[in-house]
Motif scaffolding. Sequence first.
Motif, PDB file in Angstrom:
ATOM      1  N   TYR A  62       1.777   4.488 -13.515  1.00  0.00           N
ATOM      2  CA  TYR A  62       0.338   4.347 -13.292  1.00  0.00           C
ATOM      3  C   TYR A  62      -0.088   2.879 -13.450  1.00  0.00           C
ATOM      4  N   GLY A  63       0.503   2.246 -14.452  1.00  0.00           N
ATOM      5  CA  GLY A  63       0.192   0.829 -14.664  1.00  0.00           C
ATOM      6  C   GLY A  63       0.635  -0.031 -13.499  1.00  0.00           C
ATOM      7  N   MET A  64       1.817   0.286 -12.933  1.00  0.00           N
ATOM      8  CA  MET A  64       2.311  -0.476 -11.784  1.00  0.00           C
ATOM      9  C   MET A  64       1.406  -0.256 -10.568  1.00  0.00           C
ATOM     10  N   VAL A  65       0.946   1.007 -10.381  1.00  0.00           N
ATOM     11  CA  VAL A  65       0.042   1.292  -9.278  1.00  0.00           C
ATOM     12  C   VAL A  65      -1.252   0.508  -9.428  1.00  0.00           C
ATOM     13  N   SER A  66      -1.781   0.463 -10.649  1.00  0.00           N
ATOM     14  CA  SER A  66      -3.017  -0.286 -10.905  1.00  0.00           C
ATOM     15  C   SER A  66      -2.830  -1.762 -10.599  1.00  0.00           C
ATOM     16  N   LEU A  67      -1.666  -2.311 -10.983  1.00  0.00           N
ATOM     17  CA  LEU A  67      -1.394  -3.728 -10.740  1.00  0.00           C
ATOM     18  C   LEU A  67      -1.318  -4.022  -9.231  1.00  0.00           C
TER      19      LEU A  67
ATOM     20  N   SER B  45       0.833  -1.202   0.000  1.00  0.00           N
ATOM     21  CA  SER B  45       0.000   0.000   0.000  1.00  0.00           C
ATOM     22  C   SER B  45       0.867   1.251   0.000  1.00  0.00           C
ATOM     23  N   GLY B  46       1.904   1.249   0.817  1.00  0.00           N
ATOM     24  CA  GLY B  46       2.818   2.390   0.844  1.00  0.00           C
ATOM     25  C   GLY B  46       3.557   2.554  -0.454  1.00  0.00           C
ATOM     26  N   LEU B  47       3.980   1.426  -1.046  1.00  0.00           N
ATOM     27  CA  LEU B  47       4.686   1.489  -2.322  1.00  0.00           C
ATOM     28  C   LEU B  47       3.799   2.039  -3.422  1.00  0.00           C
ATOM     29  N   SER B  48       2.545   1.605  -3.438  1.00  0.00           N
ATOM     30  CA  SER B  48       1.632   2.110  -4.475  1.00  0.00           C
ATOM     31  C   SER B  48       1.386   3.605  -4.321  1.00  0.00           C
ATOM     32  N   LEU B  49       1.321   4.088  -3.076  1.00  0.00           N
ATOM     33  CA  LEU B  49       1.127   5.510  -2.851  1.00  0.00           C
ATOM     34  C   LEU B  49       2.330   6.315  -3.352  1.00  0.00           C
ATOM     35  N   ILE B  50       3.517   5.814  -3.065  1.00  0.00           N
ATOM     36  CA  ILE B  50       4.728   6.498  -3.532  1.00  0.00           C
ATOM     37  C   ILE B  50       4.784   6.524  -5.058  1.00  0.00           C
ATOM     38  N   LEU B  51       4.484   5.370  -5.678  1.00  0.00           N
ATOM     39  CA  LEU B  51       4.507   5.320  -7.148  1.00  0.00           C
ATOM     40  C   LEU B  51       3.453   6.235  -7.751  1.00  0.00           C
ATOM     41  N   LEU B  52       2.302   6.335  -7.096  1.00  0.00           N
ATOM     42  CA  LEU B  52       1.247   7.219  -7.597  1.00  0.00           C
ATOM     43  C   LEU B  52       1.680   8.677  -7.559  1.00  0.00           C
TER      44      LEU B  52
END
Length: 417
Positions: free
Chosen positions: A50-55, A31-38
Motif C-alpha cells: 500500500y505504501g509503494m502504491v501511495s508513493l 500506472s499499471g504497476l501501481s494497479l497491480i500492486l494495489l
Amino acid sequence: MESQRILIEDDDTTSWLEKRLAKLQLNWFLSGLSLILLLVAWNRGIALLYGMVSLIVATLLVAWITPRCNLLGVTVRRSVPATAVEGDKVKVTLNLMSSGWLSRYLIEVWDRLPFSTENNQQSMTFVPMLSDQQSTTVSISCDLRGVHQLGPLVLKSGFPLGISRHQVEIPNSADSITVYPLPLKVHQFNIGTYRSNRADQAHVQQHSKGHDEFSGVREYRHGDGMRHIHWPSTARRGELIVREFHPLTTTHLSVILDLKTGSDIGTGKHSTLEYAVKIAVSLGNYALQQEIPFSLSGSNQHLQSIQNYISPSQHQDLLESLAWVKADDEIDYQQMIRQFVSQQSTGGSVILFDNGQIDLQDSLHLLLAKNYHPIIYRFDVPTFESKRYQTAFVHAKERGISVFTVQRGTDLARLFQ
C-alpha cells in the motif's frame, strides 16, 4: 499526458537502449504497476505494498501537475528575416519571458520550419532555467525555396521527473519567410534567333541585340504600317510608297513551367518542379546578365500571365515570381503552350519540361511553325518516384531539338558548363 518521444529514430548516434527508453511511456507503466500492486496488497493485506502504491501515485501526480505549473505565464516570441536565398543560414531569434517571481526549469521551444529539410518541426532551443527574460539565436539552413509559413511556436516541459510532459501552443506566433531560388552559374547557353517579317518590331533591337536592314521601297499594300511610308517617294510618284526591310533577327529566351496539379513528382527539393524552377532561375539570370529579354510563363494564382524581363534590374522580380510558384492549377501543359504562342511573338529559344505525363509532339509542331527554337528538359520520372540518386544527365537530339534527360540527383550545374 502521454510521454512523447524526443529522440529521433534514424539518429545513428542514439544508442539502442536510449531508443527503447524513449519509446517507453513511463507514466502508463507506473500506472499499471501501481494497479497491480494495489490488487496484490488488497488480496494479501501487505501494508508495504500500500505504501509503494501511495508513493507511485504521488510521483505520478507530481509528474503530471508540475510541468503544467512550470509553463504557466511563460511565452516566447520569434524574430525572423522576411526574405532569404536558398542555401542561406537564417538567424532566428527567440525571446522567452516568464511572469511571476518563481523561476521555470527545463523548457524546450519547438517550431515548425517548412523551409528546412532536417525536420518539419524542430527543437529550437532548451532553457535549463528561466527567471525573467532570455534571448537566444538559432541558425537554420534554408533548404527549400518558396513562401513558407512558420509556427506556431510550442513550449514543452517534463520538469521535474520527465515522466509526463506538457506542451503549450503560443497563440498568434505564425510568421512567414520568402526563400528565393539560388541561380546556378551558367557558363554558356546557346539561345536561338528568330526572324520576323514585321518591320514594326524594330523596337526590339534596343533590348535584344537584333537588327533589321533597309532593302528598298515598294508600292503600298493593304496592311502595311503608316509609320513605314517613304514620303519623298510618295510625293514624287503621287501614290503611297513604303520602305521595305529584310527580316528582323532577334534573340529571346522563354521558359514555360508546368504548374498543373499532380505534375510535380518527387519530394522536397528533389522534385520535378524544383528542378524546373532551378533551371528557370539559372537561365533567366544568365539572360538578364547578357541583356537578353527573358519571359516566364505558367498558370497558377501567382503566375497568371507571361512575365517579361528585359533588364538586369528586374532580377529581384524574377526571384519573387519563382519563389511563389506551385503546381496547383487546372490548366494542362499543352494548353499553357498554346496560350504562350498566341500571346507571345518574340520567338527565340523556349524551354519546355517533360515529366512523361503528356505528349509534346503537337506543341513542338506548333512552336516550330512559329519559328521558335524548343529545348526540352525531360525528367527521368522513375528516379524521382523511387528516390534513387543519379548524377548524370543525357543530352540528345530528336529531330534537331536538344533534349536533356535529367534524373533525381543530377548536378544541374553541369547542364550549363
